[in-house]
Scaffold this motif. Structure first.
Motif, PDB file in Angstrom:
ATOM      1  N   ALA A  78       0.863  -1.187   0.000  1.00 51.33           N
ATOM      2  CA  ALA A  78       0.000   0.000   0.000  1.00 51.33           C
ATOM      3  C   ALA A  78       0.895   1.230   0.000  1.00 51.33           C
ATOM      4  O   ALA A  78       1.862   1.298   0.755  1.00 51.33           O
ATOM      5  CB  ALA A  78      -0.917   0.000   1.221  1.00 51.33           C
ATOM      6  N   MET A  79       0.555   2.207  -0.824  1.00 51.66           N
ATOM      7  CA  MET A  79       1.423   3.371  -0.991  1.00 51.66           C
ATOM      8  C   MET A  79       0.584   4.626  -1.106  1.00 51.66           C
ATOM      9  O   MET A  79      -0.550   4.602  -1.601  1.00 51.66           O
ATOM     10  CB  MET A  79       2.275   3.192  -2.259  1.00 51.66           C
ATOM     11  CG  MET A  79       3.212   4.349  -2.577  1.00 51.66           C
ATOM     12  SD  MET A  79       4.060   4.111  -4.166  1.00 51.66           S
ATOM     13  CE  MET A  79       2.738   4.551  -5.305  1.00 51.66           C
ATOM     14  N   VAL A  92       6.701   9.918   0.087  1.00 54.20           N
ATOM     15  CA  VAL A  92       6.084   8.668  -0.363  1.00 54.20           C
ATOM     16  C   VAL A  92       6.115   7.685   0.799  1.00 54.20           C
ATOM     17  O   VAL A  92       7.180   7.422   1.368  1.00 54.20           O
ATOM     18  CB  VAL A  92       6.826   8.073  -1.578  1.00 54.20           C
ATOM     19  CG1 VAL A  92       6.130   6.790  -2.045  1.00 54.20           C
ATOM     20  CG2 VAL A  92       6.905   9.087  -2.706  1.00 54.20           C
ATOM     21  N   MET A  93       4.955   7.167   1.186  1.00 57.16           N
ATOM     22  CA  MET A  93       4.867   6.201   2.288  1.00 57.16           C
ATOM     23  C   MET A  93       4.436   4.859   1.718  1.00 57.16           C
ATOM     24  O   MET A  93       3.420   4.771   1.028  1.00 57.16           O
ATOM     25  CB  MET A  93       3.864   6.671   3.337  1.00 57.16           C
ATOM     26  CG  MET A  93       4.250   7.938   4.045  1.00 57.16           C
ATOM     27  SD  MET A  93       2.938   8.524   5.180  1.00 57.16           S
ATOM     28  CE  MET A  93       2.135   9.758   4.157  1.00 57.16           C
ATOM     29  N   THR A  94       5.201   3.813   2.016  1.00 59.35           N
ATOM     30  CA  THR A  94       4.904   2.481   1.499  1.00 59.35           C
ATOM     31  C   THR A  94       4.898   1.465   2.638  1.00 59.35           C
ATOM     32  O   THR A  94       5.900   1.310   3.339  1.00 59.35           O
ATOM     33  CB  THR A  94       5.943   2.055   0.442  1.00 59.35           C
ATOM     34  OG1 THR A  94       6.060   3.065  -0.559  1.00 59.35           O
ATOM     35  CG2 THR A  94       5.532   0.741  -0.208  1.00 59.35           C
ATOM     36  N   PHE A  95       3.771   0.792   2.829  1.00 54.25           N
ATOM     37  CA  PHE A  95       3.646  -0.270   3.830  1.00 54.25           C
ATOM     38  C   PHE A  95       3.778  -1.611   3.124  1.00 54.25           C
ATOM     39  O   PHE A  95       3.079  -1.863   2.128  1.00 54.25           O
ATOM     40  CB  PHE A  95       2.280  -0.212   4.520  1.00 54.25           C
ATOM     41  CG  PHE A  95       2.087   0.982   5.413  1.00 54.25           C
ATOM     42  CD1 PHE A  95       2.223   0.877   6.792  1.00 54.25           C
ATOM     43  CD2 PHE A  95       1.756   2.221   4.877  1.00 54.25           C
ATOM     44  CE1 PHE A  95       2.024   1.972   7.611  1.00 54.25           C
ATOM     45  CE2 PHE A  95       1.557   3.325   5.691  1.00 54.25           C
ATOM     46  CZ  PHE A  95       1.700   3.196   7.068  1.00 54.25           C
ATOM     47  N   VAL A 131      -4.837   1.193   6.444  1.00 50.83           N
ATOM     48  CA  VAL A 131      -3.609   1.887   6.061  1.00 50.83           C
ATOM     49  C   VAL A 131      -3.888   3.364   5.802  1.00 50.83           C
ATOM     50  O   VAL A 131      -3.139   4.243   6.249  1.00 50.83           O
ATOM     51  CB  VAL A 131      -2.979   1.235   4.813  1.00 50.83           C
ATOM     52  CG1 VAL A 131      -1.766   2.039   4.350  1.00 50.83           C
ATOM     53  CG2 VAL A 131      -2.564  -0.201   5.115  1.00 50.83           C
ATOM     54  N   SER A 132      -4.975   3.673   5.098  1.00 51.20           N
ATOM     55  CA  SER A 132      -5.316   5.076   4.815  1.00 51.20           C
ATOM     56  C   SER A 132      -5.550   5.861   6.092  1.00 51.20           C
ATOM     57  O   SER A 132      -5.189   7.042   6.192  1.00 51.20           O
ATOM     58  CB  SER A 132      -6.567   5.137   3.925  1.00 51.20           C
ATOM     59  OG  SER A 132      -6.318   4.582   2.651  1.00 51.20           O
ATOM     60  N   LEU A 133      -6.144   5.202   7.072  1.00 50.00           N
ATOM     61  CA  LEU A 133      -6.378   5.850   8.362  1.00 50.00           C
ATOM     62  C   LEU A 133      -5.064   6.174   9.056  1.00 50.00           C
ATOM     63  O   LEU A 133      -4.854   7.289   9.551  1.00 50.00           O
ATOM     64  CB  LEU A 133      -7.238   4.941   9.242  1.00 50.00           C
ATOM     65  CG  LEU A 133      -7.583   5.450  10.640  1.00 50.00           C
ATOM     66  CD1 LEU A 133      -8.522   6.639  10.542  1.00 50.00           C
ATOM     67  CD2 LEU A 133      -8.216   4.346  11.474  1.00 50.00           C
ATOM     68  N   LEU A 134      -4.138   5.204   9.069  1.00 47.81           N
ATOM     69  CA  LEU A 134      -2.864   5.393   9.767  1.00 47.81           C
ATOM     70  C   LEU A 134      -1.920   6.315   8.998  1.00 47.81           C
ATOM     71  O   LEU A 134      -1.024   6.921   9.592  1.00 47.81           O
ATOM     72  CB  LEU A 134      -2.200   4.035  10.006  1.00 47.81           C
ATOM     73  CG  LEU A 134      -2.984   3.099  10.943  1.00 47.81           C
ATOM     74  CD1 LEU A 134      -2.295   1.752  11.052  1.00 47.81           C
ATOM     75  CD2 LEU A 134      -3.137   3.725  12.321  1.00 47.81           C
ATOM     76  N   PRO A 158      -3.259  11.960   0.821  1.00 49.10           N
ATOM     77  CA  PRO A 158      -4.077  11.112  -0.069  1.00 49.10           C
ATOM     78  C   PRO A 158      -4.247   9.708   0.508  1.00 49.10           C
ATOM     79  O   PRO A 158      -3.383   9.208   1.234  1.00 49.10           O
ATOM     80  CB  PRO A 158      -3.263  11.081  -1.367  1.00 49.10           C
ATOM     81  CG  PRO A 158      -2.395  12.295  -1.306  1.00 49.10           C
ATOM     82  CD  PRO A 158      -2.073  12.495   0.139  1.00 49.10           C
ATOM     83  N   GLU A 159      -5.360   9.074   0.182  1.00 53.57           N
ATOM     84  CA  GLU A 159      -5.595   7.717   0.644  1.00 53.57           C
ATOM     85  C   GLU A 159      -4.619   6.749  -0.032  1.00 53.57           C
ATOM     86  O   GLU A 159      -4.058   7.036  -1.088  1.00 53.57           O
ATOM     87  CB  GLU A 159      -7.038   7.303   0.351  1.00 53.57           C
ATOM     88  CG  GLU A 159      -8.059   8.092   1.154  1.00 53.57           C
ATOM     89  CD  GLU A 159      -9.464   7.564   0.941  1.00 53.57           C
ATOM     90  OE1 GLU A 159      -9.631   6.618   0.143  1.00 53.57           O
ATOM     91  OE2 GLU A 159     -10.392   8.098   1.570  1.00 53.57           O
ATOM     92  N   ALA A 160      -4.432   5.601   0.597  1.00 55.12           N
ATOM     93  CA  ALA A 160      -3.491   4.610   0.086  1.00 55.12           C
ATOM     94  C   ALA A 160      -3.995   4.019  -1.229  1.00 55.12           C
ATOM     95  O   ALA A 160      -5.197   3.866  -1.447  1.00 55.12           O
ATOM     96  CB  ALA A 160      -3.288   3.511   1.118  1.00 55.12           C
ATOM     97  N   ILE A 161      -3.050   3.687  -2.089  1.00 55.86           N
ATOM     98  CA  ILE A 161      -3.369   2.986  -3.336  1.00 55.86           C
ATOM     99  C   ILE A 161      -2.621   1.667  -3.348  1.00 55.86           C
ATOM    100  O   ILE A 161      -1.622   1.487  -2.639  1.00 55.86           O
ATOM    101  CB  ILE A 161      -3.010   3.827  -4.578  1.00 55.86           C
ATOM    102  CG1 ILE A 161      -1.527   4.219  -4.548  1.00 55.86           C
ATOM    103  CG2 ILE A 161      -3.889   5.057  -4.667  1.00 55.86           C
ATOM    104  CD1 ILE A 161      -1.067   4.973  -5.795  1.00 55.86           C
ATOM    105  N   THR A 162      -3.087   0.738  -4.155  1.00 54.85           N
ATOM    106  CA  THR A 162      -2.464  -0.576  -4.232  1.00 54.85           C
ATOM    107  C   THR A 162      -2.747  -1.170  -5.603  1.00 54.85           C
ATOM    108  O   THR A 162      -3.452  -0.577  -6.421  1.00 54.85           O
ATOM    109  CB  THR A 162      -2.998  -1.501  -3.119  1.00 54.85           C
ATOM    110  OG1 THR A 162      -2.240  -2.715  -3.093  1.00 54.85           O
ATOM    111  CG2 THR A 162      -4.470  -1.824  -3.332  1.00 54.85           C
TER     112      THR A 162
END
Length: 310
Positions: A78-79, A92-95, A131-134, A158-162
């Motif tokens: 998720a990014m 850029v945040m990537t889980f 993920v979008s919440l965190l 922005p909300e997470a994308i995948t």
């Protein structure tokens, strides 16, 4: 009118593209390490405020690279690409799938000592929603980096994308700093990777007013209402029956009747998953027993009453 860039300006552009804003990799790497140390504690504090059980966040790796390195390698990561005051792709945040599994497990009351397997499929809407919440908490943490820096991430992030959407995202090329944070419990470990342009890193200064606007609660509700809000939990209503010494307790026998105090029925509580929610009272409606909610439960009041009682 056409203008020609000076040799100095052309040189600065080349240096920025190859090495970073200052042309000094050592300086950029040192700034990245300082940011990583501050970010680990700030991100841990921010995430743990949203989780019922704490996770550990530590610095795993800090290195320099290119912004194109931020492109996720797995489709079930998720990014999000968050703009900052200096750049449209400033953070850029990537889980990774393991970190997502850990966070979702804890968010919904999972056992923190249980080894959680990494997600090996496409992410569900609930997992992406967590993920979008965190992400909002991580963004706010990156804006609060002490007196010597703050990234100025524009909130809400922005909300997470995948999946395919994430794979299609195109990054502008340029030098970057890559900070890998480990997100772990006592049994499982995942990663949160922060990638930012070097020009953002070396210009890292806390603004006069840091944006602190949180994602509205209604967004959280709308994101989870279709699935989470239909989840069921077991409610338990209980009432105190009084106090006994250990000697009296050991003397209880099968069939013995215990007398209740006069106000016992009005001192009942409702709990779910071991957490007390409301103070209430027992009653009766026709042939059925009932529980009427009186007020939200106040743990401080209960502690004081316990001290006063003995």
């Amino acid at each position: 009118m056409n203008t020609t860039a000076s040799p100095a300006e052309s040189r600065d552009v080349v240096i920025e593209r190859l090495l970073g804003d200052t042309g000094e990799p050592e300086k950029v790497l040192a700034a990245a390490r300082r940011l990583a140390e501050r970010a680990a504690s700030a991100v841990a504090e921010a995430i743990n405020q949203a989780l019922p059980t704490s996770v550990f966040v530590e610095v795993g790796e800090v290195k320099l690279g290119r912004m194109t390195d931020a492109k996720a390698g797995k489709s079930n990561q998720a990014m999000t690409v968050a703009p900052t005051r200096l750049s449209p792709d400033g953070l850029v945040m990537t889980f990774d799938p393991q970190a997502i599994a850990i966070l979702v497990n804890l968010m919904f009351g999972g056992e923190p000592t249980r080894d959680v397997a990494a997600i090996d499929r496409d992410l569900s809407s609930i997992e992406l929603g967590v993920v979008s919440l965190l992400i909002q908490d991580v963004a706010r943490a990156m804006n609060a980096q002490g007196p010597d820096g703050g990234l100025g991430v524009k909130l809400p992030a922005p909300e997470a994308i995948t999946g395919a959407t994430m794979k299609k995202h195109v990054f502008r090329d340029g030098p970057s700093a890559r900070i890998v944070l480990t997100v772990s419990t006592t049994a499982s470990r995942g990663t949160l990777t922060l990638t930012l342009p070097q020009r953002v890193l070396v210009s890292d200064r806390r603004p006069a007013e840091v944006e602190t606007t949180a994602a509205p609660t209604t967004e959280w509700r709308s994101r989870f209402s279709d699935e989470l809000m239909r989840s069921t939990v077991k409610l338990e209503a209980s009432m105190p029956i009084g106090r006994m010494t250990l000697g009296e307790l050991t003397g209880l026998e099968v069939g013995q009747v215990i007398e209740l105090a006069e106000n016992t029925q009005s001192n009942a509580v409702i709990a779910a998953r071991g957490k007390t929610l409301f103070a209430c009272e027992f009653g009766k409606l026709g042939q059925n027993y009932t529980v009427r909610i009186r007020r939200p439960f106040d743990s401080t009041e209960e502690t004081i009453e316990g001290i006063v009682a003995g």
